[in-house]
Scaffold this motif. Structure first.
Motif, PDB file in Angstrom:
ATOM      1  N   MET A   1       0.864  -1.181   0.000  1.00  0.00           N
ATOM      2  CA  MET A   1       0.000   0.000   0.000  1.00  0.00           C
ATOM      3  C   MET A   1       0.900   1.230   0.000  1.00  0.00           C
ATOM      4  O   MET A   1       1.798   1.338   0.825  1.00  0.00           O
ATOM      5  CB  MET A   1      -0.905  -0.027   1.228  1.00  0.00           C
ATOM      6  N   ASP A   2       0.630   2.152  -0.906  1.00  0.00           N
ATOM      7  CA  ASP A   2       1.470   3.343  -1.086  1.00  0.00           C
ATOM      8  C   ASP A   2       0.906   4.521  -0.280  1.00  0.00           C
ATOM      9  O   ASP A   2       0.097   5.298  -0.781  1.00  0.00           O
ATOM     10  CB  ASP A   2       1.561   3.676  -2.578  1.00  0.00           C
ATOM     11  N   LYS A   3       1.354   4.631   0.973  1.00  0.00           N
ATOM     12  CA  LYS A   3       0.869   5.736   1.809  1.00  0.00           C
ATOM     13  C   LYS A   3       1.446   7.075   1.389  1.00  0.00           C
ATOM     14  O   LYS A   3       0.887   8.110   1.727  1.00  0.00           O
ATOM     15  CB  LYS A   3       1.143   5.447   3.281  1.00  0.00           C
ATOM     16  N   ALA A   4       2.536   7.069   0.635  1.00  0.00           N
ATOM     17  CA  ALA A   4       3.063   8.332   0.103  1.00  0.00           C
ATOM     18  C   ALA A   4       2.051   8.937  -0.870  1.00  0.00           C
ATOM     19  O   ALA A   4       1.868  10.160  -0.894  1.00  0.00           O
ATOM     20  CB  ALA A   4       4.402   8.105  -0.583  1.00  0.00           C
ATOM     21  N   LEU A   5       1.373   8.093  -1.633  1.00  0.00           N
ATOM     22  CA  LEU A   5       0.320   8.569  -2.532  1.00  0.00           C
ATOM     23  C   LEU A   5      -0.841   9.140  -1.721  1.00  0.00           C
ATOM     24  O   LEU A   5      -1.390  10.185  -2.065  1.00  0.00           O
ATOM     25  CB  LEU A   5      -0.161   7.439  -3.443  1.00  0.00           C
ATOM     26  N   LEU A   6      -1.186   8.458  -0.634  1.00  0.00           N
ATOM     27  CA  LEU A   6      -2.240   8.979   0.245  1.00  0.00           C
ATOM     28  C   LEU A   6      -1.844  10.349   0.783  1.00  0.00           C
ATOM     29  O   LEU A   6      -2.649  11.275   0.800  1.00  0.00           O
ATOM     30  CB  LEU A   6      -2.513   8.009   1.395  1.00  0.00           C
ATOM     31  N   ARG A   7      -0.592  10.490   1.224  1.00  0.00           N
ATOM     32  CA  ARG A   7      -0.138  11.788   1.729  1.00  0.00           C
ATOM     33  C   ARG A   7      -0.253  12.856   0.646  1.00  0.00           C
ATOM     34  O   ARG A   7      -0.677  13.979   0.916  1.00  0.00           O
ATOM     35  CB  ARG A   7       1.288  11.717   2.252  1.00  0.00           C
ATOM     36  N   ASP A   8       0.107  12.528  -0.591  1.00  0.00           N
ATOM     37  CA  ASP A   8      -0.006  13.486  -1.697  1.00  0.00           C
ATOM     38  C   ASP A   8      -1.452  13.931  -1.884  1.00  0.00           C
ATOM     39  O   ASP A   8      -1.723  15.116  -2.100  1.00  0.00           O
ATOM     40  CB  ASP A   8       0.526  12.888  -2.995  1.00  0.00           C
ATOM     41  N   ILE A   9      -2.385  12.996  -1.787  1.00  0.00           N
ATOM     42  CA  ILE A   9      -3.808  13.328  -1.922  1.00  0.00           C
ATOM     43  C   ILE A   9      -4.248  14.226  -0.776  1.00  0.00           C
ATOM     44  O   ILE A   9      -4.994  15.197  -0.972  1.00  0.00           O
ATOM     45  CB  ILE A   9      -4.651  12.036  -1.992  1.00  0.00           C
ATOM     46  N   ILE A  10      -3.778  13.927   0.431  1.00  0.00           N
ATOM     47  CA  ILE A  10      -4.109  14.750   1.600  1.00  0.00           C
ATOM     48  C   ILE A  10      -3.563  16.166   1.418  1.00  0.00           C
ATOM     49  O   ILE A  10      -4.258  17.153   1.686  1.00  0.00           O
ATOM     50  CB  ILE A  10      -3.558  14.115   2.893  1.00  0.00           C
ATOM     51  N   VAL A  11      -2.338  16.278   0.928  1.00  0.00           N
ATOM     52  CA  VAL A  11      -1.716  17.594   0.724  1.00  0.00           C
ATOM     53  C   VAL A  11      -2.515  18.407  -0.298  1.00  0.00           C
ATOM     54  O   VAL A  11      -2.766  19.600  -0.093  1.00  0.00           O
ATOM     55  CB  VAL A  11      -0.232  17.447   0.310  1.00  0.00           C
ATOM     56  N   VAL A  12      -2.931  17.781  -1.376  1.00  0.00           N
ATOM     57  CA  VAL A  12      -3.741  18.484  -2.381  1.00  0.00           C
ATOM     58  C   VAL A  12      -5.039  18.988  -1.755  1.00  0.00           C
ATOM     59  O   VAL A  12      -5.450  20.135  -1.976  1.00  0.00           O
ATOM     60  CB  VAL A  12      -4.026  17.571  -3.602  1.00  0.00           C
ATOM     61  N   GLN A  13      -5.694  18.145  -0.948  1.00  0.00           N
ATOM     62  CA  GLN A  13      -6.940  18.547  -0.281  1.00  0.00           C
ATOM     63  C   GLN A  13      -6.689  19.710   0.676  1.00  0.00           C
ATOM     64  O   GLN A  13      -7.451  20.665   0.718  1.00  0.00           O
ATOM     65  CB  GLN A  13      -7.531  17.347   0.463  1.00  0.00           C
ATOM     66  N   LEU A  14      -5.598  19.633   1.451  1.00  0.00           N
ATOM     67  CA  LEU A  14      -5.290  20.704   2.397  1.00  0.00           C
ATOM     68  C   LEU A  14      -4.918  22.003   1.688  1.00  0.00           C
ATOM     69  O   LEU A  14      -5.245  23.095   2.166  1.00  0.00           O
ATOM     70  CB  LEU A  14      -4.177  20.277   3.357  1.00  0.00           C
ATOM     71  N   GLU A  15      -4.227  21.891   0.556  1.00  0.00           N
ATOM     72  CA  GLU A  15      -3.912  23.090  -0.241  1.00  0.00           C
ATOM     73  C   GLU A  15      -5.197  23.756  -0.717  1.00  0.00           C
ATOM     74  O   GLU A  15      -5.306  24.985  -0.717  1.00  0.00           O
ATOM     75  CB  GLU A  15      -3.025  22.736  -1.439  1.00  0.00           C
ATOM     76  N   SER A  16      -6.169  22.953  -1.117  1.00  0.00           N
ATOM     77  CA  SER A  16      -7.457  23.488  -1.555  1.00  0.00           C
ATOM     78  C   SER A  16      -8.187  24.190  -0.403  1.00  0.00           C
ATOM     79  O   SER A  16      -8.744  25.279  -0.575  1.00  0.00           O
ATOM     80  CB  SER A  16      -8.317  22.351  -2.114  1.00  0.00           C
ATOM     81  N   ILE A  17      -8.156  23.575   0.768  1.00  0.00           N
ATOM     82  CA  ILE A  17      -8.780  24.182   1.948  1.00  0.00           C
ATOM     83  C   ILE A  17      -8.067  25.479   2.305  1.00  0.00           C
ATOM     84  O   ILE A  17      -8.709  26.485   2.629  1.00  0.00           O
ATOM     85  CB  ILE A  17      -8.761  23.186   3.127  1.00  0.00           C
ATOM     86  N   LYS A  18      -6.746  25.463   2.224  1.00  0.00           N
ATOM     87  CA  LYS A  18      -5.971  26.671   2.530  1.00  0.00           C
ATOM     88  C   LYS A  18      -6.286  27.793   1.542  1.00  0.00           C
ATOM     89  O   LYS A  18      -6.464  28.953   1.939  1.00  0.00           O
ATOM     90  CB  LYS A  18      -4.474  26.367   2.517  1.00  0.00           C
ATOM     91  N   GLN A  19      -6.376  27.463   0.259  1.00  0.00           N
ATOM     92  CA  GLN A  19      -6.676  28.488  -0.747  1.00  0.00           C
ATOM     93  C   GLN A  19      -8.056  29.101  -0.512  1.00  0.00           C
ATOM     94  O   GLN A  19      -8.231  30.304  -0.659  1.00  0.00           O
ATOM     95  CB  GLN A  19      -6.581  27.914  -2.165  1.00  0.00           C
ATOM     96  N   ALA A  20      -9.027  28.281  -0.138  1.00  0.00           N
ATOM     97  CA  ALA A  20     -10.356  28.807   0.184  1.00  0.00           C
ATOM     98  C   ALA A  20     -10.286  29.753   1.383  1.00  0.00           C
ATOM     99  O   ALA A  20     -10.948  30.806   1.400  1.00  0.00           O
ATOM    100  CB  ALA A  20     -11.324  27.658   0.460  1.00  0.00           C
ATOM    101  N   ALA A  21      -9.463  29.407   2.377  1.00  0.00           N
ATOM    102  CA  ALA A  21      -9.296  30.273   3.545  1.00  0.00           C
ATOM    103  C   ALA A  21      -8.591  31.575   3.173  1.00  0.00           C
ATOM    104  O   ALA A  21      -8.946  32.651   3.669  1.00  0.00           O
ATOM    105  CB  ALA A  21      -8.525  29.546   4.646  1.00  0.00           C
ATOM    106  N   VAL A  22      -7.601  31.505   2.283  1.00  0.00           N
ATOM    107  CA  VAL A  22      -6.911  32.713   1.811  1.00  0.00           C
ATOM    108  C   VAL A  22      -7.897  33.630   1.099  1.00  0.00           C
ATOM    109  O   VAL A  22      -7.927  34.844   1.339  1.00  0.00           O
ATOM    110  CB  VAL A  22      -5.733  32.344   0.880  1.00  0.00           C
TER     111      VAL A  22
END
Length: 166
Positions: A1-22
């Motif tokens: 199981m590639d948890k690095a891929l999961l982390r990448d998906i999480i980072v993309v989601q958090l970047e989106s949340i951050k941009q909405a907050a900005v």
């Protein structure tokens, strides 16, 4: 199981949340400093309220940035049936109704849910992963547990069994 891929998906989601907050912080700041927001009497508080909102949104941006740093800095390791659950574990739980759910024990951003289609290769019914921190009741209850352990959340009358850990 590639948890690095999961982390990448999480980072993309958090970047989106951050941009909405900005965006929200910028809009609130513009509203707070607009000439129409200037109080003409002590009863006109629109500008003050907008400045409180701008401050709150700015804090939200800082929280998102900190969460991104913590997620990116997380050392990913493999877990199995003989490894106690800890930070970075992907845990599959089954509740008393035999419903499965996937939780990622995260240093930050608890409650964020991401889609991870790769997970359905291991568990057919799941393709969403929810981030949970060790400060949350469920995250706290999971820390140090193993596959096949039962978790009971007092006050919520919820019981879970740990099906798998990755």
């Amino acid at each position: 199981m590639d948890k690095a891929l999961l982390r990448d998906i999480i980072v993309v989601q958090l970047e989106s949340i951050k941009q909405a907050a900005v965006n929200a912080a910028n809009q609130a700041h513009e509203t707070a400093t607009h000439s129409e927001a200037i109080a003409r009497s002590k009863y006109e508080t629109f500008g003050l309220e907008a400045s409180y909102l701008a401050h709150g949104q700015t804090q939200r941006v800082a929280e998102c940035q900190l969460a991104l740093q913590q997620i990116n800095g997380l050392v990913l390791r493999d877990f199995d049936a003989d490894t106690a659950i800890g930070l970075g574990a992907l845990v599959i739980l089954e509740d008393e109704l035999e419903q499965l759910q996937a939780l990622f024990i995260s240093p930050a951003a608890g409650g964020v849910k991401v889609q991870w289609p790769e997970l359905s290769q291991y568990h057919n019914d799941i393709n969403n992963v929810m981030l949970v921190t060790s400060a949350a009741p469920l995250g706290y209850a999971l820390m140090g547990k193993y596959v096949d352990d039962d978790i009971v959340l007092a006050g919520q009358n919820k019981q879970y069994q740990i099906i798998a850990v990755y």
